[in-house]
Design a protein around this motif. Structure first.
Motif, PDB file in Angstrom:
ATOM      1  N   SER A 296       2.446  -2.058  -9.880  1.00 38.00           N
ATOM      2  CA  SER A 296       2.461  -1.409 -11.200  1.00 38.00           C
ATOM      3  C   SER A 296       2.321  -2.406 -12.334  1.00 38.00           C
ATOM      4  O   SER A 296       2.015  -2.041 -13.467  1.00 38.00           O
ATOM      5  CB  SER A 296       3.775  -0.652 -11.393  1.00 38.00           C
ATOM      6  OG  SER A 296       4.862  -1.559 -11.508  1.00 38.00           O
TER       7      SER A 296
ATOM      8  N   LYS B 230       4.323  -4.170 -16.888  1.00 39.01           N
ATOM      9  CA  LYS B 230       4.446  -2.737 -17.168  1.00 39.01           C
ATOM     10  C   LYS B 230       5.463  -2.486 -18.273  1.00 39.01           C
ATOM     11  O   LYS B 230       5.288  -1.603 -19.114  1.00 39.01           O
ATOM     12  CB  LYS B 230       4.863  -1.999 -15.892  1.00 39.01           C
ATOM     13  CG  LYS B 230       4.992  -0.491 -16.056  1.00 39.01           C
ATOM     14  CD  LYS B 230       5.483   0.132 -14.744  1.00 39.01           C
ATOM     15  CE  LYS B 230       5.667   1.621 -14.871  1.00 39.01           C
ATOM     16  NZ  LYS B 230       6.206   2.223 -13.626  1.00 39.01           N
TER      17      LYS B 230
ATOM     18  N   ASN C 132      -3.173  -1.032 -15.273  1.00 39.56           N
ATOM     19  CA  ASN C 132      -2.272   0.104 -15.475  1.00 39.56           C
ATOM     20  C   ASN C 132      -2.329   0.546 -16.941  1.00 39.56           C
ATOM     21  O   ASN C 132      -1.822  -0.149 -17.815  1.00 39.56           O
ATOM     22  CB  ASN C 132      -0.843  -0.300 -15.097  1.00 39.56           C
ATOM     23  CG  ASN C 132       0.140   0.851 -15.165  1.00 39.56           C
ATOM     24  OD1 ASN C 132      -0.171   1.924 -15.697  1.00 39.56           O
ATOM     25  ND2 ASN C 132       1.339   0.650 -14.651  1.00 39.56           N
TER      26      ASN C 132
ATOM     27  N   GLU D 157       5.578   4.701  -9.368  1.00 40.61           N
ATOM     28  CA  GLU D 157       4.562   3.886  -8.682  1.00 40.61           C
ATOM     29  C   GLU D 157       4.567   4.160  -7.184  1.00 40.61           C
ATOM     30  O   GLU D 157       3.505   4.288  -6.562  1.00 40.61           O
ATOM     31  CB  GLU D 157       4.807   2.406  -8.956  1.00 40.61           C
ATOM     32  CG  GLU D 157       3.865   1.451  -8.220  1.00 40.61           C
ATOM     33  CD  GLU D 157       2.422   1.501  -8.696  1.00 40.61           C
ATOM     34  OE1 GLU D 157       1.549   0.970  -7.964  1.00 40.61           O
ATOM     35  OE2 GLU D 157       2.161   2.052  -9.782  1.00 40.61           O
TER      36      GLU D 157
END
Length: 390
Positions: free
Chosen positions: A327, A333, A180, A347
């Motif tokens: 995510s 994240k 990500n 997400e």
């Protein structure tokens, strides 16, 4: 009551950004949200906004919601700031859904922001602590990590959960977050890394705790008529559950469950007429590794005491039966408190659009779960892809 649909969702990068302000971060998230809409949507069509933030550090506390919407050019629209600690933008999204469902508006904006890295570590720790009970937790010396450490210790004692179980959650989420580009801690870690990191609040170590993060996120909610005009894929909000509970952990009957998660989940499942077995993916609130395990059990993914087994068997891996936190979760994240709830929905929207960094194969149902503090307020939202807008 009308149906409500997500027609766009976006976020800023999550991380530590000393050059950014809450206004510039939200501006970035809003631009990406508009870009994510399949068709043409004018900002003039947005009729109401709900902005979540805790307000870490004491910046624009009063009227911070209108400050954000005026900055991004939504002049004059009604704007409400929502504060429910880490669940602030989850509740903001719920309000936007209610506004559309009721017919009050056809397009509403929900979002959130937080700037957490422009104050000292002591100040940030103090602000995080206000999400717990003030008199007998925060001002008595209990930290946010300390509260969840109590929950982890209780779960270990009652169910035999191990440090390795907690660490597997961290390894999984870091593997997802490494893919990500907007993740705060976008790197992989090994099980050995996660087992042997420095202790933060025993039994939790560094890899069991999410970072303090700067960031913003935003979601557009619309009526079916608008959604059909601008969307190639319809993403319907089929469940919007929420519940509150005692703010202090010591005020509850159990340390091995978050009752507000149970109630919010049951409410959302009933509204949607689906069961946990119907889910194709989930984003759950993992501010600490134990929080992810509690979510599995509270939301019905498994029986009590079975959360560690789900991780060991790979059930919540990207190729498992129920991919969870694709995510990267809060752990990888990042956790900009006010932006986390709608960040989870970003997400979910990308999963249904087929644009997620860790993509699930043709999902039909997804869940997001957003917890305030140690469980004083929780939202659970369920989403359904209902096919082409044509």
């Amino acid at each position: 009551m009308r149906d409500a649909y997500v027609i766009g969702a976006g976020q800023s990068a999550f991380g530590s950004f000393p050059e950014e302000t809450y206004l510039t971060l939200f501006d970035s998230a809003f631009d990406r949200t508009l870009d994510s809409v399949d068709g043409e949507l004018s900002p003039d069509q947005i009729e109401e906004a709900y902005i979540g933030t805790l307000g870490v550090g004491g910046r624009q506390i009063g009227l911070s919601g209108p400050a954000v919407t005026e900055h991004i050019g939504l002049h004059g629209i009604p704007t409400t700031r929502v504060e429910n600690a880490c669940a602030s933008s989850g509740y903001a999204f719920r309000q936007a859904v209610a506004a559309v469902r009721s017919g009050m508006v056809d397009v509403a904006l929900a979002g959130g922001y937080e700037v957490m890295n422009d104050t000292s570590a002591d100040q940030t720790k103090w602000w995080l602590g206000v999400s717990g009970q003030t008199e007998w937790e925060r001002t008595s010396g209990t930290t946010f990590s300390g509260v969840y450490a109590q929950m982890a210790s209780a779960h270990m004692e009652e169910y035999g959960t191990t440090i390795e179980d907690l660490s597997r959650a961290a390894v999984k989420n870091h593997a997802n977050g490494a893919q990500n580009p907007k993740a705060h801690l976008g790197f992989e870690c090994t099980l050995d890394d996660a087992l042997n990191a420095p202790t933060v609040a025993d039994p939790l170590n560094l890899y069991h705790c999410c970072p303090t993060t700067d960031g913003a996120s935003a979601v557009l909610v619309a009526s079916e008529d608008v959604a059909r005009d601008v969307s190639d894929t319809l993403v319907r909000v089929v469940g919007a559950g929420a519940s509150s509970d005692s703010v202090g952990l010591f005020q509850r009957d159990s340390l091995t469950s978050i009752p507000a998660s149970v109630r919010a989940g049951e409410d959302a499942y009933e509204q949607a007429n689906v069961e946990p077995k119907d889910l194709d993916f989930a984003e759950v609130h993992d501010c600490f590794a134990i929080a992810e395990l509690l979510a599995y059990e509270d939301l019905g993914f498994c029986d009590r005491g079975e959360a560690g087994r789900l991780l060991r068997e790979g059930v919540t891996d990207p190729d498992g039966a129920l991919p969870t936190n694709t995510s990267g979760g809060l752990k990888s994240k990042g956790h900009p408190i006010g932006a986390t709830g709608t960040g989870q929905i970003v997400e979910a929207f990308e999963q249904f659009q087929g644009t997620a960094n860790v993509q699930v194969d043709e999902p039909n149902y997804g869940l997001t779960h957003n917890v305030g503090g140690s469980g004083g307020g929780v939202t659970v939202h369920l989403f359904e892809r209902v096919g082409s807008a044509a």
